[in-house]
Design a protein around this motif. Sequence first.
Motif, PDB file in Angstrom:
ATOM      1  N   MET A  29      -3.101   4.617  -0.451  1.00 18.18           N
ATOM      2  CA  MET A  29      -4.061   4.530  -1.543  1.00 18.18           C
ATOM      3  C   MET A  29      -4.593   3.116  -1.756  1.00 18.18           C
ATOM      4  SD  MET A  29      -4.564   7.527  -2.981  1.00 18.18           S
ATOM      5  CE  MET A  29      -4.976   7.306  -4.712  1.00 18.18           C
ATOM      6  N   GLY A  79      -1.545   5.102  -6.650  1.00 14.65           N
ATOM      7  CA  GLY A  79      -0.753   5.089  -5.434  1.00 14.65           C
ATOM      8  C   GLY A  79       0.727   5.097  -5.719  1.00 14.65           C
ATOM      9  N   ASN A  89      -4.341   0.204  -6.034  1.00 13.19           N
ATOM     10  CA  ASN A  89      -3.768   1.383  -6.679  1.00 13.19           C
ATOM     11  C   ASN A  89      -2.243   1.320  -6.733  1.00 13.19           C
ATOM     12  OD1 ASN A  89      -5.923   3.276  -7.489  1.00 13.19           O
ATOM     13  ND2 ASN A  89      -6.495   3.158  -5.340  1.00 13.19           N
ATOM     14  N   THR A  90      -1.690   0.145  -6.475  1.00 15.22           N
ATOM     15  CA  THR A  90      -0.251  -0.077  -6.620  1.00 15.22           C
ATOM     16  C   THR A  90      -0.016  -0.929  -7.852  1.00 15.22           C
ATOM     17  OG1 THR A  90       0.114   0.010  -4.220  1.00 15.22           O
ATOM     18  CG2 THR A  90       1.822  -1.024  -5.556  1.00 15.22           C
ATOM     19  N   ASP A 139       0.872  -1.174   0.000  1.00 12.81           N
ATOM     20  CA  ASP A 139       0.000   0.000   0.000  1.00 12.81           C
ATOM     21  C   ASP A 139       0.913   1.229   0.000  1.00 12.81           C
ATOM     22  OD1 ASP A 139      -1.644   2.148   0.624  1.00 12.81           O
ATOM     23  OD2 ASP A 139      -2.828   1.050   2.093  1.00 12.81           O
ATOM     24  N   ARG A 166       6.497   6.598  -5.881  1.00 19.69           N
ATOM     25  CA  ARG A 166       5.272   7.107  -5.291  1.00 19.69           C
ATOM     26  C   ARG A 166       4.953   8.492  -5.854  1.00 19.69           C
ATOM     27  NH1 ARG A 166       8.955   5.442  -1.819  1.00 19.69           N
ATOM     28  NH2 ARG A 166       9.517   7.525  -1.120  1.00 19.69           N
TER      29      ARG A 166
END
Length: 737
Positions: free
Chosen positions: A104, A166, A108-109, A100, A153
């Motif tokens: 997010m 993310g 979303n990774t 994570d 990121r």
Amino acid sequence: MQLQQPHSTLRPLAVAVGMICASPAVLLAQQNESTLSEVHVIGTAEETLKQMPGVSIITAEDIEKRPPANDLSDIIRRMPGVNLTGNGSTGARGNNRQIDLRGMGPENTLILIDGKPVTSRSSVRYSRNGERDTRGDTNWVPVEEVASIEVIRGPAAARYGNGAAGGVVNIITKGIPEELRGSLSLYANQPEDSDEGDTRRVNFSASGPIGDRLGFRVSGNYNKTDSDAPDINVNDAIGTDAAGREGVKNKDLRALLRWQPTTGQTVDFETGYSRQGNIYAGDTNLGASATDPGTATGANPASFLGKETNTMTRRTYAISHKGEWSFGKSSAYFQYENTQNRRLGEGAAGGGEGNINTAEMFTSELDGFTLNGQVDIPFKLGVNQVLTAGAEWNRQKLDDPRSVQAGVAAGINWPGVLPASLRPTDIDATIVSFFAEDNIELTQNLILTPGVRLDRHSEFGSNWSPALNASWMITPEVTLKGGVARTFKAPNLYQINPNYLYSTMGNGCPVGFPNPCYVLGNENLDPEISVNKEIGINYTHDGWNAGLTYFRNDYDNKITSGMTRLNTTGALAGSVLQWENATDAVIVGYEANLLVPVTRTVNWSTNVTYMSRNEDQFGQPLSIIPKYTVNTTLDWQVSDALSVMLAGTFYGEQKPRTISGSTGEVVTAANSLLVRPSYHLWGVSAGYAFNKNLKVRVGISNLFDKRLYRQGNGSSAGANTYNEPGRAFYATLTTSF
């Protein structure tokens, strides 16, 4: 290195567009026809963006000094801005935590292997709470085969498109040496408590040249981590018996053949096979343990213990090309990824969502096709610049018969919904993307990097993702960097499938809704959007390095399963919900890092993540993550042969939801409001190289045996949603030639 520029200022853009589909013969013709003059090369946009504040690099040496027991997420989590969580804040799959980035959520990774997308987790059924029964996609590459890991990121990740809201984790595998090399590695991890699963791993690799123009690399891996004891979390005092951690068995084979037809040109042919099988510990979507007779419906849960209730098989085939030309550089690849997800039936009518309720195995199959190409062209138009332009075609096809059968009741007639016997079991979607970035050296100390990406989705149209990043070297020691970018995530194939249907049979229906609750796919969804911003300052001098970064993500259109009952006709005694764009959120935080060269042989490094806000429009957390995380490491290179490391991690308190994400009710149960208090973990290790061909490392994780237990079933655990294993001893031995 110096490259040359055509006289015409329009020429670079023309070459960039043509490069996407030009043949090598055409490109060579363009190369020979160009009349060039020298320009100064400042680096590509990609290279510059990897120097932004929200980017961390994990090296092979880092991994060697702190080897993960099984999954690479164990070392990735020690980077700033990184946590391990479920995809939601329910805690339903508490021990299946994934990467994570900046709060997010794992969905979303974007996970990449050598720059190519990994989508196997998307073959796993998506529940109403947004959870999948999967450990994610960071366990497909064996630890020993990793050369480095890039953790990207914030705004710098926007260039990667769908699913990178993310951030991005790019796992880079080892290359091909100039001489024949081979290695054999053994790893063992033994917990002090016999209730916790131990790990054994063996890995081999061989690589080197085959004549003047060819090179190869092959590797194999077998890795097994046993599951926790089924009663590890039993707590009679509060009446809980949540499941512990499942085990996993990995088998991996990879092969790469590299051809260099001429100087500056390489073509790679690669294939990979991986199989992951879970080792059941009693976990269900409700968090129950195998000690609970209600864990499985229609089957004896104890009979599953130690066996595989699901397996994931991933096959990949890829061909890629990299070229150096008189006008710049190019890269292109095509990848086919096939995932077969075979598991016992879960979540059909009559049982809780995610519970094992049949001895019949079902298989979902996900096919992914990706074609990607780009060029990097240096030129001078007033100032030195490097233009990057490219395109990508990505198609995903999912065939999951179980997802259109679960929860179907006789006599139901919903407008626009086909009877179960007529529903297609497959769905597909295609995204065609174009992107361009310009790395502009406004002055020797100021670099501006604007970019834009256009993604055209076959189901919901076009999405523009502009970005702007900047780097200003205020002094030789102090640099100010920042950026802003719009990112997006397309609805997944389960969410947009109008035939995807299942029933929760009363588990988690909204307040006042008749049971059961049927959840239906929605082909009219909009993509989730996030506007990501960051600004950071960094100081370097004589080995010292210190930085501070502020970030903010404004997250819109988050997809939920809805709280609105649809109009239906026919004999339906329940409620029909549908996926919808319903939630907005704000994420705000800080990241800091400090590297201190204590002596010539001792380095002390620390990073800090502080989350000041991580909440949706109702004030509820997007995921259960610590308020702060501090990772600190003291690394002592005692001699050329001996190294010693002491590492510690401090986690702040973690708070659960106060409003149920499924029903909308205010949470009142004491266990469901439990806060996981702050805690810290320490580890120590030492490595010794007997010679260049033999080295060993031993260590102790969780040195002071700080154990934490999962509590409750699903969200009734509060923030106590996962197990923190106790003290364990590990050793790794590598021999090479």
